[in-house]
Design an enzyme around this catalytic site. Structure first.
Site, PDB file in Angstrom:
ATOM      1  N   SER A 130     -29.649  -1.264  47.870  1.00  0.00           N
ATOM      2  CA  SER A 130     -29.364   0.042  47.255  1.00  0.00           C
ATOM      3  C   SER A 130     -28.857   1.016  48.302  1.00  0.00           C
ATOM      4  O   SER A 130     -29.240   0.942  49.484  1.00  0.00           O
ATOM      5  CB  SER A 130     -30.661   0.577  46.645  1.00  0.00           C
ATOM      6  OG  SER A 130     -30.544   1.946  46.365  1.00  0.00           O
TER       7      SER A 130
ATOM      8  N   TYR B 171     -40.364   2.050  47.335  1.00  0.00           N
ATOM      9  CA  TYR B 171     -39.273   1.257  46.750  1.00  0.00           C
ATOM     10  C   TYR B 171     -38.124   1.134  47.758  1.00  0.00           C
ATOM     11  O   TYR B 171     -37.648   0.038  48.062  1.00  0.00           O
ATOM     12  CB  TYR B 171     -38.772   1.910  45.450  1.00  0.00           C
ATOM     13  CG  TYR B 171     -37.366   1.510  45.073  1.00  0.00           C
ATOM     14  CD1 TYR B 171     -37.113   0.291  44.478  1.00  0.00           C
ATOM     15  CD2 TYR B 171     -36.288   2.358  45.358  1.00  0.00           C
ATOM     16  CE1 TYR B 171     -35.811  -0.083  44.161  1.00  0.00           C
ATOM     17  CE2 TYR B 171     -34.993   1.986  45.050  1.00  0.00           C
ATOM     18  CZ  TYR B 171     -34.761   0.770  44.447  1.00  0.00           C
ATOM     19  OH  TYR B 171     -33.466   0.400  44.152  1.00  0.00           O
TER      20      TYR B 171
ATOM     21  N   LYS C 188     -36.517  -2.133  50.118  1.00  0.00           N
ATOM     22  CA  LYS C 188     -35.108  -2.569  50.165  1.00  0.00           C
ATOM     23  C   LYS C 188     -34.662  -2.722  51.618  1.00  0.00           C
ATOM     24  O   LYS C 188     -34.032  -3.706  51.997  1.00  0.00           O
ATOM     25  CB  LYS C 188     -34.199  -1.565  49.436  1.00  0.00           C
ATOM     26  CG  LYS C 188     -34.346  -1.547  47.939  1.00  0.00           C
ATOM     27  CD  LYS C 188     -33.806  -2.816  47.299  1.00  0.00           C
ATOM     28  CE  LYS C 188     -33.973  -2.846  45.807  1.00  0.00           C
ATOM     29  NZ  LYS C 188     -33.832  -4.186  45.229  1.00  0.00           N
TER      30      LYS C 188
HETATM   31  C1  UD1 Z   1     -32.432   6.460  42.141  1.00  0.00           C
HETATM   32  C2  UD1 Z   1     -33.050   5.968  43.435  1.00  0.00           C
HETATM   33  C3  UD1 Z   1     -32.251   4.810  43.951  1.00  0.00           C
HETATM   34  C4  UD1 Z   1     -32.126   3.738  42.895  1.00  0.00           C
HETATM   35  C5  UD1 Z   1     -31.449   4.359  41.681  1.00  0.00           C
HETATM   36  C6  UD1 Z   1     -31.285   3.373  40.564  1.00  0.00           C
HETATM   37  C7  UD1 Z   1     -34.036   7.897  44.563  1.00  0.00           C
HETATM   38  C8  UD1 Z   1     -33.979   8.791  45.748  1.00  0.00           C
HETATM   39  N1  UD1 Z   1     -33.063   7.000  44.438  1.00  0.00           N
HETATM   40  O1  UD1 Z   1     -31.173   7.054  42.433  1.00  0.00           O
HETATM   41  O2  UD1 Z   1     -32.886   4.274  45.066  1.00  0.00           O
HETATM   42  O3  UD1 Z   1     -31.366   2.683  43.419  1.00  0.00           O
HETATM   43  O4  UD1 Z   1     -32.252   5.443  41.215  1.00  0.00           O
HETATM   44  O5  UD1 Z   1     -32.511   2.991  40.037  1.00  0.00           O
HETATM   45  O6  UD1 Z   1     -34.904   8.016  43.733  1.00  0.00           O
HETATM   46  N2  UD1 Z   1     -31.598  13.552  36.978  1.00  0.00           N
HETATM   47  C9  UD1 Z   1     -31.818  14.624  36.130  1.00  0.00           C
HETATM   48  N3  UD1 Z   1     -32.634  14.437  35.054  1.00  0.00           N
HETATM   49  C10 UD1 Z   1     -33.245  13.252  34.788  1.00  0.00           C
HETATM   50  C11 UD1 Z   1     -33.016  12.144  35.658  1.00  0.00           C
HETATM   51  C12 UD1 Z   1     -32.179  12.334  36.747  1.00  0.00           C
HETATM   52  O7  UD1 Z   1     -31.296  15.715  36.342  1.00  0.00           O
HETATM   53  O8  UD1 Z   1     -33.994  13.162  33.799  1.00  0.00           O
HETATM   54  C13 UD1 Z   1     -30.695  13.726  38.122  1.00  0.00           C
HETATM   55  C14 UD1 Z   1     -31.367  13.456  39.461  1.00  0.00           C
HETATM   56  O9  UD1 Z   1     -31.991  14.606  39.937  1.00  0.00           O
HETATM   57  C15 UD1 Z   1     -30.166  13.015  40.292  1.00  0.00           C
HETATM   58  C16 UD1 Z   1     -29.232  12.332  39.292  1.00  0.00           C
HETATM   59  O10 UD1 Z   1     -29.663  12.791  38.007  1.00  0.00           O
HETATM   60  O11 UD1 Z   1     -29.508  14.110  40.788  1.00  0.00           O
HETATM   61  C17 UD1 Z   1     -29.320  10.825  39.336  1.00  0.00           C
HETATM   62  O12 UD1 Z   1     -30.692  10.440  39.245  1.00  0.00           O
HETATM   63  P1  UD1 Z   1     -31.147   8.934  39.017  1.00  0.00           P
HETATM   64  O13 UD1 Z   1     -30.413   8.344  37.875  1.00  0.00           O
HETATM   65  O14 UD1 Z   1     -32.631   8.919  38.976  1.00  0.00           O
HETATM   66  O15 UD1 Z   1     -30.625   8.169  40.322  1.00  0.00           O
HETATM   67  P2  UD1 Z   1     -30.842   8.483  41.884  1.00  0.00           P
HETATM   68  O16 UD1 Z   1     -32.003   9.354  42.101  1.00  0.00           O
HETATM   69  O17 UD1 Z   1     -29.543   8.884  42.455  1.00  0.00           O
END
Ligand code: UD1
Length: 338
Positions: free
Chosen positions: A124, A149, A153
């Site tokens: 990742s 997690y 990795k």
């Molecule tokens: C996360 C993990 C990453 C993992 C990936 C896929 C971290 C730091 N990284 O990535 O290691 O490989 O998931 O499983 O946790 N968001 C919202 N509302 C929500 C959910 C997310 O605003 O309900 C925003 C988050 O703040 C972020 C973006 O959407 O800015 C993407 O979030 P997410 O899909 O969880 O992925 P990552 O955090 O980038």
């Protein structure tokens, strides 16, 4: 050529199984179904016209895994088996270390005993930590992980480096995924999180279908044009095809090779929400909330290495990703459950 997918019943594994079968490979899936459903095997068969062989086993069980190798001439492995929920990993880190490392070590022992020397590992972008400049390149520093997690990795990447150094016949490909979303265009397979989703896209799709009443957008004061975080979202089918290219490359290339799989383009949380609204024709109710701990304001991939060496390039755009995620969710509101 027969390929074993550990954890192959999951979101990324199931899409890879389809692409491998389409490309003429034989596929064996080993999965304990701890976070997936057996029904996915029927769906893979429906799309690809060929059924993968399925073993419901725990990859950390050496006896059971050895039997899979004894019954099949496995020539390469794609290793997905592992827990993947970031917030859960901060609460129960030992569970994450035990499972993710045990599955890997058992797999590597069995591969050595059975003389199987090609592995593709599902890593990742999280291994780049939070101190690198964007776009992330494969040669950049890794570390500074902030949860168990992500640490597993990185630890597994290091284990693979050591094991490959000790075995001159070994071909190891590490794929660092950015943010995989979307679903197979058929709508037959897709992301099916159990319980409340942690990641953005499944939360959006569940809101659109009425399971959740609104999406929380975490943070509006990031240093980005609209104030929300920027990520490199990549279509799951493109990502799956990246694994087929990686397996092809592993056959002829010994040693460790690392590739980013992303699009090289960043999209903000609001870009995703608005594109999804266009794709599904509905408004997604949004509530703006504080930042989520551990989120980085912006990152995306440099994809030159995968373009040049694997001859792989993501083809779908953000609209396609949203349209296909929606198609999957609306046809399967409860995922693989009835
Ligand atoms: C996360 C993990 C990453 C993992 C990936 C896929 C971290 C730091 N990284 O990535 O290691 O490989 O998931 O499983 O946790 N968001 C919202 N509302 C929500 C959910 C997310 O605003 O309900 C925003 C988050 O703040 C972020 C973006 O959407 O800015 C993407 O979030 P997410 O899909 O969880 O992925 P990552 O955090 O980038």
């Amino acid at each position: 050529m027969k390929i074993l997918l550990t954890g192959g019943a999951g979101f990324i594994g199931s899409h890879t199984a389809v692409e491998l079968l389409n490309a003429g490979y034989d596929v064996v899936i080993a999965d304990n179904l701890s976070n997936s459903r057996e029904k996915v095997i029927d769906r893979i068969e429906k799309i690809a016209g060929k059924r993968p062989k399925f073993y419901k086993i725990d990859v950390a069980n050496k006896e059971e895994l050895s039997k899979v190798f004894d019954e099949n001439k496995i020539e390469g492995v794609i290793h997905y088996a592992g827990f993947k929920c970031v917030p859960e990993s901060t609460k129960v880190p030992i569970k994450y270390y035990r499972n993710n490392l045990d599955t890997t070590l058992t797999l590597l022992e069995v591969m050595e005993e059975k003389n199987c020397n090609a592995i593709v590992f599902s890593s990742s972008a999280t291994v780049y930590g939070d101190k690198n400049k964007i776009p992330y390149e494969e040669t950049m520093h890794t570390g500074d992980t902030t949860n168990a997690y992500s640490s597993t990795k990185l630890m597994i990447e290091n284990i693979l480096q050591d094991v490959t150094r000790a075995n001159p016949n070994m071909s190891t490909i590490i794929l660092r995924y950015f943010n995989p979303i979307g679903a197979h265009p058929s709508g037959l397979i897709g992301e099916a999180p159990q319980g409340i989703p942690n990641n953005l896209m499944p939360y959006i799709t569940q809101t659109a279908v009425g399971i959740r009443d609104h999406l929380s957008v975490f943070g509006t004061d990031y240093n980005t044009p609209d104030g929300t975080c920027i990520r490199d979202y990549v279509h799951i089918v493109d990502l799956a095809k990246g694994h087929v290219s990686a397996i092809k490359y592993a056959v002829d290339n010994k040693g460790v090779n690392i590739f980013n799989l992303g699009t090289g383009k960043g999209s903000s949380v609001l870009d995703v929400v608005h594109t999804f609204e266009k794709a599904c024709g509905k408004e997604i109710p949004v509530v703006y909330e504080d930042r989520r701990p551990g989120d980085i304001d912006c990152f995306y991939a440099s994809v030159e290495k995968a373009n040049k060496i694997l001859n792989w390039k993501a083809e779908y755009n953000l609209y396609d990703m949203c349209a296909h995620s929606w198609n999957w969710q609306k046809n399967n509101p409860k995922g693989y459950d009835e």
